[in-house]
Design a protein around this motif. Structure first.
Motif, PDB file in Angstrom:
ATOM      1  N   ASN A 235     -13.288 -14.139 -16.901  1.00 56.91           N
ATOM      2  CA  ASN A 235     -14.566 -14.380 -17.428  1.00 56.91           C
ATOM      3  C   ASN A 235     -14.746 -15.981 -17.449  1.00 56.91           C
ATOM      4  O   ASN A 235     -13.746 -16.916 -17.449  1.00 56.91           O
ATOM      5  CB  ASN A 235     -14.757 -14.807 -19.108  1.00 56.91           C
ATOM      6  CG  ASN A 235     -14.015 -12.838 -18.939  1.00 56.91           C
ATOM      7  OD1 ASN A 235     -15.894 -12.636 -19.290  1.00 56.91           O
ATOM      8  ND2 ASN A 235     -14.037 -12.628 -19.317  1.00 56.91           N
ATOM      9  N   VAL A 236     -15.790 -16.145 -17.037  1.00 60.97           N
ATOM     10  CA  VAL A 236     -15.804 -18.110 -16.933  1.00 60.97           C
ATOM     11  C   VAL A 236     -16.933 -18.332 -18.275  1.00 60.97           C
ATOM     12  O   VAL A 236     -18.886 -17.500 -17.923  1.00 60.97           O
ATOM     13  CB  VAL A 236     -16.715 -18.118 -16.241  1.00 60.97           C
ATOM     14  CG1 VAL A 236     -16.988 -20.149 -15.840  1.00 60.97           C
ATOM     15  CG2 VAL A 236     -15.442 -19.088 -15.039  1.00 60.97           C
ATOM     16  N   VAL A 237     -17.457 -19.332 -19.000  1.00 57.31           N
ATOM     17  CA  VAL A 237     -18.536 -19.312 -19.827  1.00 57.31           C
ATOM     18  C   VAL A 237     -18.766 -20.943 -20.079  1.00 57.31           C
ATOM     19  O   VAL A 237     -17.912 -21.661 -19.722  1.00 57.31           O
ATOM     20  CB  VAL A 237     -17.549 -18.997 -21.157  1.00 57.31           C
ATOM     21  CG1 VAL A 237     -18.751 -18.951 -22.277  1.00 57.31           C
ATOM     22  CG2 VAL A 237     -17.239 -17.914 -21.314  1.00 57.31           C
ATOM     23  N   ILE A 238     -20.079 -21.232 -19.687  1.00 55.08           N
ATOM     24  CA  ILE A 238     -20.529 -21.909 -19.305  1.00 55.08           C
ATOM     25  C   ILE A 238     -22.320 -22.738 -21.127  1.00 55.08           C
ATOM     26  O   ILE A 238     -23.035 -20.654 -20.976  1.00 55.08           O
ATOM     27  CB  ILE A 238     -21.665 -22.212 -18.344  1.00 55.08           C
ATOM     28  CG1 ILE A 238     -20.803 -22.083 -17.015  1.00 55.08           C
ATOM     29  CG2 ILE A 238     -21.922 -23.613 -17.983  1.00 55.08           C
ATOM     30  CD1 ILE A 238     -21.184 -21.996 -15.677  1.00 55.08           C
ATOM     31  N   ASP A 239     -21.763 -23.491 -21.608  1.00 55.17           N
ATOM     32  CA  ASP A 239     -22.592 -23.451 -23.197  1.00 55.17           C
ATOM     33  C   ASP A 239     -23.999 -24.084 -22.533  1.00 55.17           C
ATOM     34  O   ASP A 239     -24.053 -24.605 -21.449  1.00 55.17           O
ATOM     35  CB  ASP A 239     -22.261 -24.492 -23.911  1.00 55.17           C
ATOM     36  CG  ASP A 239     -21.711 -25.677 -23.526  1.00 55.17           C
ATOM     37  OD1 ASP A 239     -22.201 -26.255 -22.427  1.00 55.17           O
ATOM     38  OD2 ASP A 239     -20.848 -26.266 -24.211  1.00 55.17           O
ATOM     39  N   TYR A 240     -25.296 -23.922 -23.121  1.00 53.94           N
ATOM     40  CA  TYR A 240     -26.362 -24.922 -23.002  1.00 53.94           C
ATOM     41  C   TYR A 240     -26.638 -26.401 -21.974  1.00 53.94           C
ATOM     42  O   TYR A 240     -26.827 -26.815 -21.750  1.00 53.94           O
ATOM     43  CB  TYR A 240     -27.060 -24.983 -24.055  1.00 53.94           C
ATOM     44  CG  TYR A 240     -26.848 -26.482 -25.286  1.00 53.94           C
ATOM     45  CD1 TYR A 240     -27.170 -27.634 -24.988  1.00 53.94           C
ATOM     46  CD2 TYR A 240     -25.821 -25.998 -25.990  1.00 53.94           C
ATOM     47  CE1 TYR A 240     -27.429 -28.280 -25.661  1.00 53.94           C
ATOM     48  CE2 TYR A 240     -25.860 -26.927 -26.994  1.00 53.94           C
ATOM     49  CZ  TYR A 240     -26.067 -28.281 -26.854  1.00 53.94           C
ATOM     50  OH  TYR A 240     -25.962 -29.355 -26.981  1.00 53.94           O
ATOM     51  N   ASN A 241     -25.588 -26.631 -22.153  1.00 55.85           N
ATOM     52  CA  ASN A 241     -25.570 -28.333 -21.677  1.00 55.85           C
ATOM     53  C   ASN A 241     -24.209 -28.390 -20.785  1.00 55.85           C
ATOM     54  O   ASN A 241     -24.564 -29.756 -19.980  1.00 55.85           O
ATOM     55  CB  ASN A 241     -24.369 -28.951 -22.751  1.00 55.85           C
ATOM     56  CG  ASN A 241     -24.425 -30.821 -22.646  1.00 55.85           C
ATOM     57  OD1 ASN A 241     -25.344 -31.379 -22.860  1.00 55.85           O
ATOM     58  ND2 ASN A 241     -22.937 -31.236 -22.628  1.00 55.85           N
ATOM     59  N   GLY A 242     -24.026 -27.329 -20.369  1.00 55.58           N
ATOM     60  CA  GLY A 242     -22.986 -27.581 -18.762  1.00 55.58           C
ATOM     61  C   GLY A 242     -21.642 -27.309 -19.391  1.00 55.58           C
ATOM     62  O   GLY A 242     -20.949 -26.697 -18.037  1.00 55.58           O
ATOM     63  N   ASP A 243     -21.216 -27.515 -20.184  1.00 57.26           N
ATOM     64  CA  ASP A 243     -20.338 -27.519 -20.857  1.00 57.26           C
ATOM     65  C   ASP A 243     -19.023 -25.910 -20.122  1.00 57.26           C
ATOM     66  O   ASP A 243     -19.408 -25.117 -20.732  1.00 57.26           O
ATOM     67  CB  ASP A 243     -19.565 -28.092 -21.727  1.00 57.26           C
ATOM     68  CG  ASP A 243     -20.039 -29.535 -22.000  1.00 57.26           C
ATOM     69  OD1 ASP A 243     -18.841 -29.964 -20.645  1.00 57.26           O
ATOM     70  OD2 ASP A 243     -20.566 -30.206 -23.105  1.00 57.26           O
ATOM     71  N   VAL A 244     -18.454 -25.766 -19.085  1.00 57.58           N
ATOM     72  CA  VAL A 244     -17.438 -24.503 -19.326  1.00 57.58           C
ATOM     73  C   VAL A 244     -16.372 -25.143 -19.625  1.00 57.58           C
ATOM     74  O   VAL A 244     -15.029 -25.657 -20.379  1.00 57.58           O
ATOM     75  CB  VAL A 244     -16.091 -24.851 -17.619  1.00 57.58           C
ATOM     76  CG1 VAL A 244     -15.582 -23.813 -17.512  1.00 57.58           C
ATOM     77  CG2 VAL A 244     -17.200 -24.849 -16.654  1.00 57.58           C
ATOM     78  N   ARG A 245     -16.563 -24.219 -21.451  1.00 56.73           N
ATOM     79  CA  ARG A 245     -15.890 -23.359 -22.026  1.00 56.73           C
ATOM     80  C   ARG A 245     -15.087 -22.807 -22.123  1.00 56.73           C
ATOM     81  O   ARG A 245     -14.620 -21.939 -21.835  1.00 56.73           O
ATOM     82  CB  ARG A 245     -16.474 -23.415 -24.020  1.00 56.73           C
ATOM     83  CG  ARG A 245     -16.950 -22.482 -23.496  1.00 56.73           C
ATOM     84  CD  ARG A 245     -17.924 -22.615 -25.229  1.00 56.73           C
ATOM     85  NE  ARG A 245     -18.407 -21.471 -25.475  1.00 56.73           N
ATOM     86  CZ  ARG A 245     -19.463 -21.002 -26.696  1.00 56.73           C
ATOM     87  NH1 ARG A 245     -20.090 -21.869 -26.989  1.00 56.73           N
ATOM     88  NH2 ARG A 245     -19.734 -20.253 -26.608  1.00 56.73           N
ATOM     89  N   ILE A 246     -13.420 -22.368 -22.901  1.00 53.63           N
ATOM     90  CA  ILE A 246     -12.548 -21.758 -23.289  1.00 53.63           C
ATOM     91  C   ILE A 246     -12.750 -20.301 -23.222  1.00 53.63           C
ATOM     92  O   ILE A 246     -12.281 -19.612 -22.131  1.00 53.63           O
ATOM     93  CB  ILE A 246     -11.311 -22.261 -23.804  1.00 53.63           C
ATOM     94  CG1 ILE A 246      -9.345 -21.010 -23.392  1.00 53.63           C
ATOM     95  CG2 ILE A 246     -12.066 -21.927 -25.512  1.00 53.63           C
ATOM     96  CD1 ILE A 246      -8.988 -21.953 -24.347  1.00 53.63           C
ATOM     97  N   CYS A 247     -13.997 -19.968 -24.367  1.00 58.80           N
ATOM     98  CA  CYS A 247     -14.687 -18.434 -24.039  1.00 58.80           C
ATOM     99  C   CYS A 247     -15.625 -18.384 -24.490  1.00 58.80           C
ATOM    100  O   CYS A 247     -15.930 -19.312 -25.055  1.00 58.80           O
ATOM    101  CB  CYS A 247     -13.300 -17.634 -24.192  1.00 58.80           C
ATOM    102  SG  CYS A 247     -13.359 -17.436 -26.056  1.00 58.80           S
ATOM    103  N   CYS A 248     -16.838 -17.478 -24.819  1.00 52.66           N
ATOM    104  CA  CYS A 248     -17.167 -17.280 -25.294  1.00 52.66           C
ATOM    105  C   CYS A 248     -16.784 -17.368 -27.165  1.00 52.66           C
ATOM    106  O   CYS A 248     -18.096 -17.516 -27.386  1.00 52.66           O
ATOM    107  CB  CYS A 248     -18.072 -15.807 -25.488  1.00 52.66           C
ATOM    108  SG  CYS A 248     -16.961 -14.207 -25.569  1.00 52.66           S
ATOM    109  N   ASP A 249     -16.422 -16.931 -27.744  1.00 53.12           N
ATOM    110  CA  ASP A 249     -15.774 -16.858 -28.889  1.00 53.12           C
ATOM    111  C   ASP A 249     -15.638 -18.308 -29.112  1.00 53.12           C
ATOM    112  O   ASP A 249     -15.345 -19.008 -30.842  1.00 53.12           O
ATOM    113  CB  ASP A 249     -14.817 -16.336 -28.912  1.00 53.12           C
ATOM    114  CG  ASP A 249     -14.767 -15.355 -28.875  1.00 53.12           C
ATOM    115  OD1 ASP A 249     -15.734 -14.405 -29.376  1.00 53.12           O
ATOM    116  OD2 ASP A 249     -13.756 -14.212 -29.446  1.00 53.12           O
TER     117      ASP A 249
END
Length: 298
Positions: A235-249
């Motif tokens: 998995n790769v998770v990208i928030d609205y600001n473009g940050d790649v975060r550790i996971c969807c949780d």
């Protein structure tokens, strides 16, 4: 004179034997489970990545938070606790950032799954048909999945999403009854041609769905045994600001590895620290508070 029977209950040794047997069975089950996740599953996921992408360590699921807004406040979602998901606080991923990510995936011949949402309601974003169309144009072999509460879904929107290339629309019923507009869409899809019925429906309170605690945010979630964190597998998770975060949780994006606005997705994924964290998670090493809370170890 008959033989007296002084047996007033089960022999304590029998209880000890049963307890020992349960303990042995538990150990065997845990050993088999660990072997499945640590060796069998991990190996075949890596082999899959090697075959399609030419490398062992890769991803085949990507989540892009196109919008933070959701019109529901479900108890099992952090949006029920924090104002982040309210309409007045709505944040959208810039279209150019979304397209930048899709273009980079196209350059890698990505064919995995794309979820254009995380915690927001995807159909609350009026750009969704166009985002789906662009994704399908650039990634003809990818799976484009939309999970929705169905409240914004109409027959014209359903038709438009199909025409734009969505793979499947999954509707979850969180309300007590099926929404009238959802019933119309489902009836329409049932009568339509087979290639138009790319839709599924589930009643969330039925079926024994396991509720995660969402990084420790949902206190009412029933805890259940998790063998290890499987999110770093693919998995790769990208928030609205473009940050790649550790996971969807990681609802608050507390652990970030880079930003796709000024970095390539693959370059962020290849960062030594990000790779180290993925390896640690597979080995059940949870260094971040959000991970410890999620896994119930801190």
């Amino acid at each position: 004179m008959g033989k007296l029977n002084f047996n007033c209950g089960n022999d304590p040794r029998e209880n000890l034997d049963r307890g020992s047997k349960r303990t042995r069975n538990m150990k065997i089950r845990n050993t088999l489970r660990d072997l499945y996740y640590d060796i069998f599953l991990n190996f075949f996921i890596s082999l899959h990545h090697l075959f399609y992408y030419g490398r062992w360590d890769f991803f085949d699921t990507i989540l892009l938070e196109t919008t933070t807004y959701c019109n529901f406040r479900c108890w099992f979602c952090p949006n029920s606790i924090y104002p982040r998901g309210l309409l007045k606080n709505k944040k959208l991923m810039p279209t150019e950032v979304y397209k930048k990510v899709i273009n980079e995936l196209a350059a890698m011949h990505y064919y995995g799954t794309i979820y254009p949402f995380i915690d927001g309601e995807p159909l609350g974003d009026k750009r969704m048909p166009e985002l789906v169309r662009y994704t399908r144009e650039k990634l003809p072999k990818a799976k484009i999945m939309i999970n929705t509460n169905g409240s914004f879904l109409t027959i014209p929107l359903y038709e438009k999403l199909l025409k734009c290339g969505v793979t499947r629309i999954d509707i979850s019923q969180y309300a007590k009854e099926m929404l009238p507009n959802v019933r119309k869409v489902l009836d329409y899809a049932k009568k339509a041609r087979k290639n138009k019925s790319k839709i599924s429906y589930r009643i969330f309170d039925k079926g024994g769905y396991l509720i995660q605690n969402r990084g420790g945010e949902i206190k009412k979630a029933k805890s259940y045994e998790k063998p290890r964190c499987t999110y770093p597998d693919n998995n790769v998770v990208i928030d609205y600001n473009g940050d790649v975060r550790i996971c969807c949780d990681d609802y608050h994006s507390s652990v970030k590895f880079g930003n796709v606005k000024n970095e390539k997705v693959i370059d962020i994924y290849n960062k030594p620290f990000y790779r180290k964290i993925r390896k640690e998670l597979k080995r059940r090493i949870y260094r971040f508070p959000v991970c410890k809370k999620c896994m119930g170890v801190g």
